[in-house]
Design an enzyme around this catalytic site. Structure first.
Site, mmCIF file in Angstrom:
data_model
loop_
_atom_site.group_PDB
_atom_site.id
_atom_site.type_symbol
_atom_site.label_atom_id
_atom_site.label_comp_id
_atom_site.label_asym_id
_atom_site.label_seq_id
_atom_site.Cartn_x
_atom_site.Cartn_y
_atom_site.Cartn_z
ATOM 1 N N ASP A 51 -7.754 -2.664 -7.789
ATOM 2 C CA ASP A 51 -7.354 -2.381 -6.415
ATOM 3 C C ASP A 51 -8.479 -1.650 -5.682
ATOM 4 O OD1 ASP A 51 -4.611 -1.893 -4.627
ATOM 5 O OD2 ASP A 51 -6.125 -0.331 -4.375
ATOM 6 N N SER B 203 0.830 -1.198 0.000
ATOM 7 C CA SER B 203 0.000 0.000 0.000
ATOM 8 C C SER B 203 0.873 1.260 0.000
ATOM 9 C CB SER B 203 -0.959 -0.033 1.202
ATOM 10 O OG SER B 203 -1.935 0.969 1.097
ATOM 11 N N HIS C 63 -6.460 -5.550 -2.017
ATOM 12 C CA HIS C 63 -5.474 -4.509 -1.718
ATOM 13 C C HIS C 63 -4.437 -5.128 -0.789
ATOM 14 C CE1 HIS C 63 -3.876 -0.469 -1.400
ATOM 15 N NE2 HIS C 63 -3.885 -0.553 -0.081
#
EC number: 3.1.1.-
Length: 436
Positions: A280, A182, A348
């Site tokens: 995503d 991330s 994600h």
């Protein structure tokens, strides 16, 4: 913008809450190794502080055997803060202060020491870099907030941790991999070549970003919400001077564009692997359909459950995938040392847990798991390590096939963050803090 800022800052935590509530059990039932925190005591001399002035930290799990001289460093993720109000709030949490962090974390996925779950890296020295600056370890500024200071010192934190690790064996590394998830995946793009510069010239050094390829997307209201957010972030935290100078020169007079991986990627010299979903969920909810672009909530049901998306919404999602693949096409065609795994799971971060990193039911492209593809790329096994999956809904290997039983929970608890998994995973197995 304040609402958008808070949502961007909190999304990682919301995603993790739903992930834990609906994840399947770890493959082996092994909760993973619990690793203690190390504070960087010399960081103060470098002016390297978390947002609130606390010392930065990392967690080190020592390697063994053939992996004793190999190192894997993972940047922690967790959103960003791009204005004073959100940074002040962040400084009162584990995202801005080591004072509030769990003093141990569980190493799983790419950090696992289980050979069956992480065969290529299990016996390496593995380090988790705690995230407490709110700018992907890239800022270098400060702000006096009344009688207290906010420290925007991510770049110095990165330097301080590296300098602390070098005498512990990193300076003599034979092999090394820098990764992150991330906002930490974005950090990998920003620091990859710098990482290489610290290590021996004969070391095999490579980098891998997980869910860090944040796109300079045009949202459904024809605005560039992520670009506006990053522009403010770069200005507030003094990031520009730490961006790749070749990139900022090429994109003058908009140097903040070099905070986007799609623009800085071509300037990275170190071999690079990109792990990302073409759908995503963070980018779906905050790049393509940010709250500011959907004030009437027309996308709420679609965000919670992709099977509830109407044909127009599905077209928008397929357009986002097309834009992501377009941004990656030069890398796909021309990078001779690069690798990628771009699948179609609404996900994600996929390197954090065994069920997505490597398990009998983990996501696959051409019958290869993420861990297998990354390992083949790093060690040069085989020729093809650039994998792009087919578009939704053809990929049947994803874990986030949304069951009807989760709909009410998500609608009442998730405020639209929408990251759903089957099964259960108790908090005692993997703490929320450990996943990103």
């Amino acid at each position: 913008m304040k609402t958008t800022t808070q949502l961007l800052d909190l999304t990682a935590a919301m995603v993790l809450l739903i992930y834990v509530a609906f994840s399947p059990p770890l493959v082996s039932g092994d909760p993973g190794r619990s690793v203690s925190m190390t504070l960087v005591r010399d960081a103060a001399a470098l002016g390297a502080f978390c947002l609130d002035g606390s010392l930065p930290a990392y967690h080190l799990d020592r390697g063994s055997g053939a992996g004793s001289n190999n190192w894997l460093l993972q940047f922690e993720g967790g959103g960003w803060c791009n204005d004073i109000a959100s940074c002040v709030e962040r400084a009162k949490t584990r995202r801005g202060s080591t004072r509030y962090m769990s003093k141990t974390v569980v190493f799983t996925g790419v950090l696992s020491n289980n050979a069956s779950q992480n065969p290529d890296f299990y016996n390496w020295n593995k380090v988790r870099l705690r995230y407490c600056d709110g700018a992907s370890f890239a800022g270098d500024s400060q702000f006096r907030n009344g009688t207290s200071l906010l420290y925007f010192r991510g770049q110095r934190i990165w330097n301080a941790i590296i300098l602390d690790l070098l005498p512990k064996g990193l300076a003599k590394a034979h092999k090394a991999l820098l990764t992150g998830c991330s906002a930490g995946g974005l950090s990998t793009f920003l620091h990859c070549d710098n990482f290489t510069s610290y290590l021996p010239q004969n070391a095999s050094v490579k980098c891998m970003s997980d869910a860090g390829f944040f796109l300079d997307a045009i949202d459904i209201a024809a605005n560039r919400t992520m670009r506006s957010f990053y522009t403010q972030l770069v200005s507030l935290q003094g990031i520009q001077k730490n961006l790749d100078p070749s990139c900022t020169h090429a994109f003058f007079p908009e140097p903040s564009l070099c905070f986007f991986p799609q623009y800085v990627l071509r300037f990275i010299k170190t071999p690079f692997f990109i792990l990302n979903s073409a759908y995503d969920v963070f980018q779906f909810h905050h790049g393509l359909v940010p709250p500011s672009a959907d004030r009437t909530g027309r996308w709420n049901r679609c965000k919670l459950n992709v099977t509830a998306c109407n044909p127009h919404q599905l077209d928008e999602l397929q357009g986002f995938r097309k834009d992501m693949l377009g941004a990656l096409m030069n890398f796909f065609r021309n990078s001779t040392r690069g690798g990628m795994f771009i699948n179609s799971c609404f996900d994600h971060c996929q390197s954090a847990l065994e069920e997505t990193w490597l398990s009998p039911t983990s996501p696959r492209i051409n019958n290869k798991s993420i861990a297998e593809t990354v390992g083949d790329w790093y060690f040069g096994r085989g020729e093809e390590t650039k994998e792009i999956g087919c578009p939704y809904p053809c990929d049947k290997t994803c874990h986030n096939l949304i069951p009807a039983s989760t709909s009410d929970f998500l609608a009442s608890n998730a405020s639209g963050s929408g990251h759903n998994y089957r099964g259960t995973l108790s908090r005692s197995q993997v703490d929320l803090n450990d996943l990103m």
